[in-house]
Design a protein around this motif. Sequence first.
Motif, PDB file in Angstrom:
ATOM      1  N   PRO A  16       0.816  -1.228   0.000  1.00 30.83           N
ATOM      2  CA  PRO A  16       0.000   0.000   0.000  1.00 30.83           C
ATOM      3  C   PRO A  16       0.845   1.272   0.000  1.00 30.83           C
ATOM      4  O   PRO A  16       0.513   2.240  -0.694  1.00 30.83           O
ATOM      5  N   TYR A  17       1.941   1.274   0.771  1.00 30.71           N
ATOM      6  CA  TYR A  17       2.826   2.442   0.804  1.00 30.71           C
ATOM      7  C   TYR A  17       3.436   2.680  -0.575  1.00 30.71           C
ATOM      8  O   TYR A  17       3.440   3.811  -1.084  1.00 30.71           O
ATOM      9  N   TYR A  23      10.371   7.786  -3.227  1.00 27.10           N
ATOM     10  CA  TYR A  23       9.957   6.735  -4.162  1.00 27.10           C
ATOM     11  C   TYR A  23      10.995   5.610  -4.204  1.00 27.10           C
ATOM     12  O   TYR A  23      10.662   4.422  -4.159  1.00 27.10           O
ATOM     13  N   GLN A  65       1.599   6.289  -7.250  1.00 29.88           N
ATOM     14  CA  GLN A  65       0.528   7.113  -7.830  1.00 29.88           C
ATOM     15  C   GLN A  65       0.868   8.596  -7.743  1.00 29.88           C
ATOM     16  O   GLN A  65       0.623   9.371  -8.673  1.00 29.88           O
ATOM     17  N   THR A  66       1.456   8.992  -6.623  1.00 29.85           N
ATOM     18  CA  THR A  66       1.838  10.395  -6.451  1.00 29.85           C
ATOM     19  C   THR A  66       2.889  10.802  -7.470  1.00 29.85           C
ATOM     20  O   THR A  66       2.795  11.861  -8.103  1.00 29.85           O
ATOM     21  N   ASN A  92       2.302   1.656  -3.500  1.00 28.19           N
ATOM     22  CA  ASN A  92       1.267   2.049  -4.468  1.00 28.19           C
ATOM     23  C   ASN A  92       0.919   3.523  -4.336  1.00 28.19           C
ATOM     24  O   ASN A  92       0.742   4.229  -5.337  1.00 28.19           O
ATOM     25  N   THR A  93       0.833   4.005  -3.100  1.00 28.70           N
ATOM     26  CA  THR A  93       0.502   5.418  -2.876  1.00 28.70           C
ATOM     27  C   THR A  93       1.598   6.329  -3.409  1.00 28.70           C
ATOM     28  O   THR A  93       1.325   7.323  -4.103  1.00 28.70           O
ATOM     29  N   ILE A  94       2.846   6.024  -3.082  1.00 26.68           N
ATOM     30  CA  ILE A  94       3.950   6.868  -3.535  1.00 26.68           C
ATOM     31  C   ILE A  94       4.100   6.792  -5.046  1.00 26.68           C
ATOM     32  O   ILE A  94       4.456   7.784  -5.716  1.00 26.68           O
TER      33      ILE A  94
END
Length: 288
Positions: free
Chosen positions: A46-47, A222, A53-54, A49-51
Amino acid sequence: MASGNMKDIKRRIKSVQSTMQITKAMELVASSKMRRAKERALAARPYFNTIYQTITRLAAATRDNSSVYTRPREVKNSLFVVIAGDRGLAGGYNANLFKLAAAQMDGKNAQVITIGKKAQEHYAKRAWPVTQDYPGIAETMKISDTHEIVSQMLELFRGGAVDEVYLCYTRFISPLQQEPTCIQVLPARFDAQETEPASGPQVLTEYDPSPEAVFDAVIPEYLYGVLYGAVVESYCSEQSARRMAMEAASDNAGEMIENLNLSYNRARQAAITQEITEIVAGSGEVGA
């Protein structure tokens, strides 16, 4: 003669049984470690995937390649971060990764950062220069442990000592399947479809002081996530490969014990038959 052969077979059976006990114990330990490593890998996704997407949104706002981290260069020197295991007895886990890394390095002026004791030992005997070794960190890896490695990567890349950086690790697909992978992390590249804005109403994001400055600030975060995820997945893959190797070794030992028991019974039967034959022959001579 038969008695000596039986003793050899009996000794061999005991030896294989001892080996089987070791492989069974190693299989259980690897299974336990694999479960914990799998939980860590799933928790890290999850971490990442979030970074990811950002940073893809930022890449869409800086598509002119103005960032030093995305600007294409003429490749003269390459850096490979190779993540292998700390122990052996894991089937072809380490060998497959080294084979893939060697194919990627072929024809390039490459240097290596090794993570894992087996990678350290492997490249100590190879022609590629080793920039730094990080053995024994995979099992207890934390996101903060990646900072030193990533800082070294970025320093070499920004300073022009290397023109591209590759990350070689083993991707965990399932407990029965692991896939060696090499990905380019610098210059950063993103799928054109991922950086295209989605259709329909969009939230306008304002970046301060600029999208390029924010992009350059997020790139290290990232890379922390990418490196941490690669180490965790490699460690999980190592334990899975070791569990499969020890399971196969235990099965082979069991089959070998069965064959040795069969040989032992045949040798014992042959010895008994020979004794009976000698007794009968002796009694016939006495009767004569």
